[in-house]
Design a protein around this motif. Structure first.
Motif, short mmCIF file in Angstrom:
data_model
loop_
_atom_site.label_atom_id
_atom_site.label_comp_id
_atom_site.label_asym_id
_atom_site.label_seq_id
_atom_site.Cartn_x
_atom_site.Cartn_y
_atom_site.Cartn_z
N ALA A 39 0.83 -1.20 0.00
CA ALA A 39 0.00 0.00 0.00
C ALA A 39 0.87 1.26 0.00
O ALA A 39 0.57 2.24 -0.69
N HIS A 40 1.95 1.21 0.76
CA HIS A 40 2.87 2.36 0.79
C HIS A 40 3.47 2.60 -0.60
O HIS A 40 3.56 3.74 -1.08
N GLY A 41 3.87 1.51 -1.27
CA GLY A 41 4.42 1.66 -2.62
C GLY A 41 3.39 2.20 -3.60
O GLY A 41 3.71 3.02 -4.47
N LEU A 42 2.15 1.74 -3.47
CA LEU A 42 1.11 2.26 -4.35
C LEU A 42 0.84 3.74 -4.10
O LEU A 42 0.47 4.49 -5.02
N GLY A 43 1.03 4.17 -2.86
CA GLY A 43 0.88 5.59 -2.57
C GLY A 43 1.91 6.42 -3.32
O GLY A 43 1.58 7.44 -3.94
N TRP A 44 3.17 5.99 -3.26
CA TRP A 44 4.22 6.72 -4.00
C TRP A 44 4.01 6.60 -5.51
O TRP A 44 4.32 7.53 -6.26
N ALA A 75 -6.81 16.00 -15.23
CA ALA A 75 -7.71 15.89 -14.06
C ALA A 75 -7.45 14.58 -13.31
O ALA A 75 -7.47 14.55 -12.07
N TYR A 76 -7.18 13.52 -14.06
CA TYR A 76 -6.84 12.27 -13.40
C TYR A 76 -5.52 12.39 -12.63
O TYR A 76 -5.31 11.69 -11.62
N GLY A 77 -4.64 13.26 -13.10
CA GLY A 77 -3.40 13.49 -12.36
C GLY A 77 -3.68 14.08 -10.98
O GLY A 77 -3.05 13.68 -9.98
N VAL A 78 -4.61 15.01 -10.92
CA VAL A 78 -5.00 15.56 -9.61
C VAL A 78 -5.59 14.47 -8.72
O VAL A 78 -5.29 14.38 -7.52
N ARG A 79 -6.40 13.63 -9.34
CA ARG A 79 -7.00 12.52 -8.56
C ARG A 79 -5.92 11.59 -8.01
O ARG A 79 -5.97 11.17 -6.84
N GLU A 80 -4.92 11.29 -8.83
CA GLU A 80 -3.84 10.40 -8.37
C GLU A 80 -3.06 11.03 -7.22
O GLU A 80 -2.66 10.35 -6.27
N LEU A 81 -2.84 12.34 -7.31
CA LEU A 81 -2.12 13.03 -6.23
C LEU A 81 -2.90 12.95 -4.92
O LEU A 81 -2.32 12.70 -3.85
N LEU A 82 -4.20 13.18 -5.01
CA LEU A 82 -5.03 13.11 -3.79
C LEU A 82 -5.02 11.69 -3.21
O LEU A 82 -4.91 11.51 -1.99
N GLN A 83 -5.13 10.71 -4.08
CA GLN A 83 -5.14 9.33 -3.57
C GLN A 83 -3.78 8.95 -2.97
O GLN A 83 -3.72 8.30 -1.93
N GLY A 84 -2.71 9.38 -3.63
CA GLY A 84 -1.39 9.07 -3.09
C GLY A 84 -1.17 9.73 -1.73
O GLY A 84 -0.65 9.10 -0.80
N ALA A 85 -1.60 10.99 -1.62
CA ALA A 85 -1.46 11.67 -0.33
C ALA A 85 -2.32 10.99 0.73
O ALA A 85 -1.91 10.87 1.90
N GLY A 86 -3.50 10.54 0.34
CA GLY A 86 -4.38 9.85 1.29
C GLY A 86 -3.78 8.54 1.75
O GLY A 86 -3.84 8.20 2.94
N ILE A 87 -3.20 7.79 0.83
CA ILE A 87 -2.60 6.49 1.20
C ILE A 87 -1.41 6.70 2.14
O ILE A 87 -1.27 6.00 3.15
N LEU A 88 -0.57 7.65 1.80
CA LEU A 88 0.65 7.84 2.60
C LEU A 88 0.37 8.56 3.91
O LEU A 88 1.10 8.38 4.89
N GLY A 89 -0.68 9.37 3.95
CA GLY A 89 -0.94 10.18 5.15
C GLY A 89 -1.91 9.57 6.13
O GLY A 89 -1.96 10.02 7.28
N SER A 90 -2.68 8.57 5.71
CA SER A 90 -3.69 8.01 6.62
C SER A 90 -3.12 6.82 7.37
O SER A 90 -2.20 6.15 6.89
N ARG A 91 -3.70 6.54 8.51
CA ARG A 91 -3.28 5.39 9.29
C ARG A 91 -3.93 4.11 8.78
O ARG A 91 -3.48 3.02 9.08
N ASP A 92 -5.01 4.25 8.03
CA ASP A 92 -5.67 3.10 7.42
C ASP A 92 -5.88 3.41 5.95
O ASP A 92 -6.80 4.15 5.59
N PRO A 93 -5.04 2.86 5.05
CA PRO A 93 -5.17 3.20 3.63
C PRO A 93 -6.26 2.44 2.90
O PRO A 93 -6.37 2.58 1.67
N THR A 94 -7.06 1.64 3.61
CA THR A 94 -8.05 0.80 2.93
C THR A 94 -8.98 1.59 2.01
O THR A 94 -9.15 1.24 0.84
N PRO A 95 -9.62 2.68 2.49
CA PRO A 95 -10.54 3.39 1.58
C PRO A 95 -9.82 4.04 0.41
O PRO A 95 -10.39 4.13 -0.69
#
Length: 201
Positions: A39-44, A75-95
């Motif tokens: 999950a961490h790798g997918l965030g990066w 626009a998908y690039g913005v979406r990817e940035l938000l998802q990556g930040a969410g995965i790396l910044g959250s304690r539970d990356p499941t959602p």
């Protein structure tokens, strides 16, 4: 009498049991280290892909033979940035990983029309679809592993567990408490715990 008791037990409605609220108040997952690293790798990966799509959205669209899709790719690039930040910044990356799976489906639906009509870059579209299918498979595996991971204990449970020593009283109070204990003569003890003289008499 036993039959009567059995019939009475069968007729009795089961008492629903529910855990205390402080035991079920933390919905976060506790994945294994491999899934956490994935999950961490997918965030990066999301961060890198998002930056690439934002900076080179027009070039990617032309490479696919779909120049009109450039704003969509950005626009998908913005979406990817938000998802990556969410995965790396959250304690539970499941959602956030689940959101990546939905984003993969959207990417495939966007690229798929490139195979229709007289697109001279259909080979590039096929390469992109194969890459998207591979990333989607990894995202699905990670999402499934995260969803199947056990729940993490709540904060209150962790605090209580850290304060526990395993003894009912402080160690100083328990030291020597059983010094005067005398086992009853009819106490059944394992042979290894019996006095040596009695065992070998």
């Amino acid at each position: 009498m036993s039959d009567a008791m059995s019939q009475r037990d069968r007729g009795r409605a089961p008492v629903p049991y529910s855990l205390p609220s402080y035991l079920t108040s933390d919905p976060r997952r506790r994945p294994d280290p491999a899934t956490r690293e994935l999950a961490h790798g997918l965030g990066w990966f999301s961060i890198g892909l998002g930056l690439t799509e934002l900076a080179c959205g027009g070039a990617i669209a032309r490479w696919l033979g779909m120049p009109r899709a450039a704003p969509v790719i950005e626009a998908y690039g913005v979406r990817e940035l938000l998802q990556g930040a969410g995965i790396l910044g959250s304690r539970d990356p499941t959602p956030w990983i689940s959101a990546r799976v939905a984003g993969d489906a959207l990417d495939i639906a966007t690229v798929l029309p490139g195979l229709v009509g007289h697109n001279p870059r259909k080979d590039n579209v096929l390469i992109a679809l194969v890459a998207l299918a591979g990333v989607t498979a990894i995202d699905v595996i990670c999402a499934q592993n995260l969803s199947g991971a056990p729940l993490a204990p709540s904060r209150k449970v962790r605090q209580d567990y850290r304060s526990r020593s395993g003894f009912r009283r402080p160690a100083q109070a328990m030291r020597g408490a059983a010094r005067d204990f005398k086992p009853p003569p009819d106490m059944i003890r394992p042979e290894a715990m019996r006095p040596w003289t009695l065992t070998n008499a």
